[in-house]
Design a protein around this motif. Structure first.
Motif, PDB file in Angstrom:
ATOM      1  N   SER A   1      -9.442   7.559   3.059  1.00  0.00           N
ATOM      2  CA  SER A   1     -10.068   6.536   2.220  1.00  0.00           C
ATOM      3  C   SER A   1      -9.235   5.269   2.188  1.00  0.00           C
ATOM      4  O   SER A   1      -9.770   4.154   2.152  1.00  0.00           O
ATOM      5  N   TYR A   2      -7.930   5.425   2.228  1.00  0.00           N
ATOM      6  CA  TYR A   2      -7.040   4.259   2.223  1.00  0.00           C
ATOM      7  C   TYR A   2      -7.180   3.470   3.527  1.00  0.00           C
ATOM      8  O   TYR A   2      -7.381   2.253   3.518  1.00  0.00           O
ATOM      9  N   THR A   3      -7.067   4.164   4.649  1.00  0.00           N
ATOM     10  CA  THR A   3      -7.159   3.478   5.940  1.00  0.00           C
ATOM     11  C   THR A   3      -8.565   2.948   6.189  1.00  0.00           C
ATOM     12  O   THR A   3      -8.742   1.907   6.817  1.00  0.00           O
ATOM     13  N   LEU A   4      -9.589   3.664   5.676  1.00  0.00           N
ATOM     14  CA  LEU A   4     -10.953   3.156   5.812  1.00  0.00           C
ATOM     15  C   LEU A   4     -11.120   1.875   5.003  1.00  0.00           C
ATOM     16  O   LEU A   4     -11.752   0.912   5.456  1.00  0.00           O
ATOM     17  N   SER A   5     -10.559   1.833   3.804  1.00  0.00           N
ATOM     18  CA  SER A   5     -10.613   0.629   2.982  1.00  0.00           C
ATOM     19  C   SER A   5      -9.970  -0.540   3.707  1.00  0.00           C
ATOM     20  O   SER A   5     -10.458  -1.678   3.653  1.00  0.00           O
ATOM     21  N   LEU A   6      -8.880  -0.274   4.412  1.00  0.00           N
ATOM     22  CA  LEU A   6      -8.256  -1.317   5.221  1.00  0.00           C
ATOM     23  C   LEU A   6      -9.228  -1.845   6.269  1.00  0.00           C
ATOM     24  O   LEU A   6      -9.382  -3.055   6.459  1.00  0.00           O
ATOM     25  N   ALA A   7      -9.904  -0.914   6.957  1.00  0.00           N
ATOM     26  CA  ALA A   7     -10.809  -1.320   8.030  1.00  0.00           C
ATOM     27  C   ALA A   7     -11.980  -2.139   7.504  1.00  0.00           C
ATOM     28  O   ALA A   7     -12.450  -3.066   8.160  1.00  0.00           O
ATOM     29  N   VAL A   8     -12.463  -1.819   6.303  1.00  0.00           N
ATOM     30  CA  VAL A   8     -13.618  -2.521   5.745  1.00  0.00           C
ATOM     31  C   VAL A   8     -13.243  -3.919   5.275  1.00  0.00           C
ATOM     32  O   VAL A   8     -13.996  -4.881   5.465  1.00  0.00           O
ATOM     33  N   PHE A   9     -12.050  -4.065   4.677  1.00  0.00           N
ATOM     34  CA  PHE A   9     -11.697  -5.343   4.051  1.00  0.00           C
ATOM     35  C   PHE A   9     -10.796  -6.232   4.914  1.00  0.00           C
ATOM     36  O   PHE A   9     -10.642  -7.412   4.612  1.00  0.00           O
TER      37      PHE A   9
ATOM     38  N   PHE B   1      -1.831  -4.266  -4.054  1.00  0.00           N
ATOM     39  CA  PHE B   1      -1.323  -2.992  -3.558  1.00  0.00           C
ATOM     40  C   PHE B   1      -0.443  -2.314  -4.612  1.00  0.00           C
ATOM     41  O   PHE B   1      -0.520  -1.097  -4.822  1.00  0.00           O
ATOM     42  N   THR B   2       0.386  -3.094  -5.275  1.00  0.00           N
ATOM     43  CA  THR B   2       1.270  -2.546  -6.302  1.00  0.00           C
ATOM     44  C   THR B   2       0.469  -2.011  -7.487  1.00  0.00           C
ATOM     45  O   THR B   2       0.770  -0.927  -8.017  1.00  0.00           O
ATOM     46  N   LEU B   3      -0.566  -2.742  -7.910  1.00  0.00           N
ATOM     47  CA  LEU B   3      -1.428  -2.274  -8.993  1.00  0.00           C
ATOM     48  C   LEU B   3      -2.130  -0.981  -8.608  1.00  0.00           C
ATOM     49  O   LEU B   3      -2.205  -0.032  -9.409  1.00  0.00           O
ATOM     50  N   GLY B   4      -2.648  -0.925  -7.376  1.00  0.00           N
ATOM     51  CA  GLY B   4      -3.297   0.299  -6.916  1.00  0.00           C
ATOM     52  C   GLY B   4      -2.353   1.483  -6.900  1.00  0.00           C
ATOM     53  O   GLY B   4      -2.741   2.612  -7.223  1.00  0.00           O
ATOM     54  N   SER B   5      -1.091   1.238  -6.553  1.00  0.00           N
ATOM     55  CA  SER B   5      -0.095   2.311  -6.546  1.00  0.00           C
ATOM     56  C   SER B   5       0.109   2.868  -7.949  1.00  0.00           C
ATOM     57  O   SER B   5       0.202   4.090  -8.148  1.00  0.00           O
ATOM     58  N   PHE B   6       0.189   1.974  -8.930  1.00  0.00           N
ATOM     59  CA  PHE B   6       0.362   2.412 -10.317  1.00  0.00           C
ATOM     60  C   PHE B   6      -0.822   3.268 -10.769  1.00  0.00           C
ATOM     61  O   PHE B   6      -0.644   4.327 -11.385  1.00  0.00           O
ATOM     62  N   LEU B   7      -2.031   2.827 -10.448  1.00  0.00           N
ATOM     63  CA  LEU B   7      -3.221   3.576 -10.850  1.00  0.00           C
ATOM     64  C   LEU B   7      -3.310   4.923 -10.138  1.00  0.00           C
ATOM     65  O   LEU B   7      -3.770   5.908 -10.720  1.00  0.00           O
ATOM     66  N   CYS B   8      -2.866   4.979  -8.878  1.00  0.00           N
ATOM     67  CA  CYS B   8      -2.816   6.263  -8.171  1.00  0.00           C
ATOM     68  C   CYS B   8      -1.889   7.227  -8.892  1.00  0.00           C
ATOM     69  O   CYS B   8      -2.161   8.432  -8.991  1.00  0.00           O
ATOM     70  N   GLY B   9      -0.784   6.694  -9.384  1.00  0.00           N
ATOM     71  CA  GLY B   9       0.204   7.529 -10.055  1.00  0.00           C
ATOM     72  C   GLY B   9      -0.275   8.143 -11.350  1.00  0.00           C
ATOM     73  O   GLY B   9       0.280   9.151 -11.798  1.00  0.00           O
ATOM     74  N   ILE B  10      -1.308   7.547 -11.970  1.00  0.00           N
ATOM     75  CA  ILE B  10      -1.808   8.102 -13.234  1.00  0.00           C
ATOM     76  C   ILE B  10      -3.167   8.773 -13.049  1.00  0.00           C
ATOM     77  O   ILE B  10      -3.844   9.095 -14.034  1.00  0.00           O
ATOM     78  N   SER B  11      -3.581   8.995 -11.800  1.00  0.00           N
ATOM     79  CA  SER B  11      -4.878   9.632 -11.530  1.00  0.00           C
ATOM     80  C   SER B  11      -4.875  11.084 -11.989  1.00  0.00           C
ATOM     81  O   SER B  11      -3.865  11.789 -11.891  1.00  0.00           O
ATOM     82  N   SER B  12      -6.037  11.530 -12.467  1.00  0.00           N
ATOM     83  CA  SER B  12      -6.139  12.878 -13.032  1.00  0.00           C
ATOM     84  C   SER B  12      -6.869  13.867 -12.133  1.00  0.00           C
ATOM     85  O   SER B  12      -6.774  15.077 -12.339  1.00  0.00           O
ATOM     86  N   ASN B  13      -7.617  13.383 -11.140  1.00  0.00           N
ATOM     87  CA  ASN B  13      -8.308  14.282 -10.212  1.00  0.00           C
ATOM     88  C   ASN B  13      -8.449  13.597  -8.856  1.00  0.00           C
ATOM     89  O   ASN B  13      -8.156  12.402  -8.714  1.00  0.00           O
ATOM     90  N   ILE B  14      -8.925  14.342  -7.880  1.00  0.00           N
ATOM     91  CA  ILE B  14      -8.954  13.823  -6.519  1.00  0.00           C
ATOM     92  C   ILE B  14      -9.943  12.662  -6.365  1.00  0.00           C
ATOM     93  O   ILE B  14      -9.726  11.747  -5.571  1.00  0.00           O
ATOM     94  N   HIS B  15     -11.021  12.654  -7.153  1.00  0.00           N
ATOM     95  CA  HIS B  15     -12.008  11.582  -7.043  1.00  0.00           C
ATOM     96  C   HIS B  15     -11.433  10.259  -7.539  1.00  0.00           C
ATOM     97  O   HIS B  15     -11.628   9.202  -6.916  1.00  0.00           O
ATOM     98  N   VAL B  16     -10.705  10.310  -8.659  1.00  0.00           N
ATOM     99  CA  VAL B  16     -10.057   9.102  -9.171  1.00  0.00           C
ATOM    100  C   VAL B  16      -8.970   8.641  -8.210  1.00  0.00           C
ATOM    101  O   VAL B  16      -8.792   7.445  -7.956  1.00  0.00           O
ATOM    102  N   LEU B  17      -8.236   9.604  -7.645  1.00  0.00           N
ATOM    103  CA  LEU B  17      -7.170   9.272  -6.705  1.00  0.00           C
ATOM    104  C   LEU B  17      -7.730   8.578  -5.470  1.00  0.00           C
ATOM    105  O   LEU B  17      -7.159   7.593  -4.981  1.00  0.00           O
ATOM    106  N   VAL B  18      -8.862   9.062  -4.962  1.00  0.00           N
ATOM    107  CA  VAL B  18      -9.497   8.429  -3.807  1.00  0.00           C
ATOM    108  C   VAL B  18      -9.925   6.998  -4.145  1.00  0.00           C
ATOM    109  O   VAL B  18      -9.724   6.067  -3.352  1.00  0.00           O
ATOM    110  N   ALA B  19     -10.490   6.807  -5.344  1.00  0.00           N
ATOM    111  CA  ALA B  19     -10.918   5.465  -5.753  1.00  0.00           C
ATOM    112  C   ALA B  19      -9.732   4.507  -5.841  1.00  0.00           C
ATOM    113  O   ALA B  19      -9.812   3.345  -5.415  1.00  0.00           O
ATOM    114  N   CYS B  20      -8.616   4.990  -6.382  1.00  0.00           N
ATOM    115  CA  CYS B  20      -7.432   4.137  -6.503  1.00  0.00           C
ATOM    116  C   CYS B  20      -6.796   3.869  -5.138  1.00  0.00           C
ATOM    117  O   CYS B  20      -6.208   2.803  -4.920  1.00  0.00           O
ATOM    118  N   ARG B  21      -6.920   4.818  -4.227  1.00  0.00           N
ATOM    119  CA  ARG B  21      -6.428   4.592  -2.867  1.00  0.00           C
ATOM    120  C   ARG B  21      -7.254   3.501  -2.174  1.00  0.00           C
ATOM    121  O   ARG B  21      -6.730   2.715  -1.383  1.00  0.00           O
TER     122      ARG B  21
END
Length: 485
Positions: free
Chosen positions: A66-74, A98-118
């Motif tokens: 999801s992270y690398t795909l987001s790179l390809a799209v944007f 990128f730094t904000l996204g890293s912080f949000l990844c660190g507080i993710s509670s499940n894989i779906h939220v983690l994918v969104a933050c990635r």
């Protein structure tokens, strides 16, 4: 130090001085370091995070892809944004996001939220790599480009070297969330350095943004990646997947037709008429389909298959980065001596064979042999990547640099994303039950995946056969640019 490339359409408030040119590679390397550290730490921690989030390890490919795909799209809009708002503002905004996204990844509670933050992380990363590369291309002449990009890669490779060990150490002694919080101080340092030292290039008159093209291309790529994601998991019927695949291909075809009919397309596909650009970008794409899945498979082989601890797994991945760093100093010499065509054809075949040889790693394999194989793989991978990345700009003129960097970065990230999906799919095809997989079954599936990826890499060497012996001399030997058909 030679002066920067002359530009007709590009304006900058002040030309970069000698000190700025010395610092620029380090500034760009800060961004590369963040991305490489984030990816390699996460690869090592895949089994641990999967256990914490109560999902199977193979499902973690969604977090990586999801992270690398987001790179390809944007990434396609990164060149336009740099031309419109200036490299300094866009680069600093990318690091901040990128730094904000890293912080949000660190507080993710499940894989779906983690994918969104990635995905949010990917939005920032999408602007860092191409804008940083574009700044280098506009600052250094072609005769110095290999040395400049190689120099950038040396600090950037510290991330892959530290990442596996740091990831293993963190999940072994702390918490997996710390993996993402490491990016916070690095991001703040990067913001400070960018505002102080990064040259600010921008176009006097930026082209309009192709919004319909962005929608067509982004939707097509996202849908194609989703099909690869669910293929083999039996979450959708075969008819549904074929339908989604047809829609994805129709969207991408629609974009291709649009790009040839408008004056300012999102991606300037006419650049593919240049032989060196076409060979480097398409060759990079298919080569990375095989190589890109290796960082995903190694931690699964080491930890799930062979029973190594996360720290041991990280240590076994370090030789690849160490070898890559050792080669950077000899890169200009190798390319000047043998030329791009000979290096890329032979090196791609060697890489394919080496990936296939990873299928020999099993429970009885000595550690020293694993280290030797991984070290050699890192050596040739580094040669491959730098050769392909610099050949992109061999016959590109100044006003094409932004579009060339955007296309190269987009294709590169697409191939990495699809590479992870391809590796996961190849493994899943040879595992009878991915939810209840024994260690021997996991090893068997990964071995088969290595053989498939190795064969794919060997086949990709044919793409470089269209190059001529003298192609790339303007970069490797500083010869004048000539017309290329």
């Amino acid at each position: 130090m030679a002066t920067a490339n002359p530009s007709i359409a590009t304006a900058t408030a002040t030309s970069p001085g000698a000190s700025a040119k010395r610092l620029l590679p380090w500034l760009v390397a800060v961004a590369f370091f963040m991305e490489s550290l984030d990816t390699t730490i996460l690869n090592t921690a895949v089994p641990t995070i999967a256990q914490a989030l109560k999902v199977v390890p193979l499902s973690m490919k969604a977090v990586l892809s999801s992270y690398t795909l987001s790179l390809a799209v944007f990434i396609p809009i990164s060149g336009w944004m740099a031309d419109r708002f200036g490299t300094r503002r866009v680069f600093s905004s990318a690091i901040g996001l990128f730094t904000l996204g890293s912080f949000l990844c660190g507080i993710s509670s499940n894989i779906h939220v983690l994918v969104a933050c990635r995905i949010l992380q990917g939005c920032g990363g999408a602007m860092m790599v191409p804008v940083g590369r574009l700044t280098l291309v506009r600052t250094f002449p072609k005769s110095e480009l290999i040395r400049a990009m190689s120099f950038v890669a040396i600090p950037g490779l510290i991330g892959p070297m530290l990442g596996p060990v740091a990831g293993g150490f963190i999940v072994g002694y702390f918490h997996w969330r710390v993996i993402f919080f490491i990016n916070l101080p690095i991001g703040l340092l990067g913001l400070y350095l960018v505002y102080r030292h990064l040259p600010d290039y921008r176009e006097k008159q930026s082209r309009p943004l192709d919004v319909p093209g962005l929608i067509l291309f982004g939707s097509g790529i996202a849908l194609l990646s989703y099909v690869l994601e669910v293929f083999g998991e039996h979450t959708l019927s075969g008819r549904a997947m074929l339908g989604l695949l047809a829609i994805s291909l129709a969207l991408l075809t629609g974009y291709g037709l649009r790009a040839t009919q408008i004056e300012f397309p999102l991606l300037r596909l006419t650049l593919f008429r240049i032989r060196t650009f076409r060979a480097s970008v398409s060759g990079s794409y298919f080569t990375r389909l095989g190589i890109g899945g290796i960082p995903f498979l190694f931690p699964l082989l080491y930890q799930v298959g062979l029973g190594f601890t996360p720290i041991q797994s990280g240590l076994l991945m370090m030789p690849q980065a160490a070898a890559a760093m050792s080669l950077k100093l000899t890169m200009p010499v190798i390319l000047r001596r043998f030329g791009y065509r000979a290096v890329l054809i032979s090196n791609t075949v060697i890489l394919g064979v080496m990936i296939g040889l990873f299928a020999t790693i099993g429970a009885g394999t000595p550690v020293w042999l694993i280290v030797l194989q991984v070290f050699a793989f890192g050596f040739f991978t580094s040669l491959q990547y730098t050769s392909m990345n610099t050949l992109v700009f061999a016959d590109i003129i100044e006003e094409q640099a932004s579009s060339a960097s955007t296309i190269a970065s987009t294709m590169q990230q697409m191939s990495i994303s699809f590479g992870v999906a391809t590796a996961s799919l190849a493994t899943a095809l040879f595992i009878p039950d991915r939810f209840h997989t024994s260690a021997p079954e996991m090893i068997h599936g990964i071995h088969k995946a290595f053989l498939c990826l190795g064969a794919l890499t060997v086949l990709s060497a044919m793409i470089f056969s269209e190059l001529k012996a003298e192609d790339g001399d303007s970069v490797s030997r500083g010869k004048p640019l000539q017309h290329v058909g």
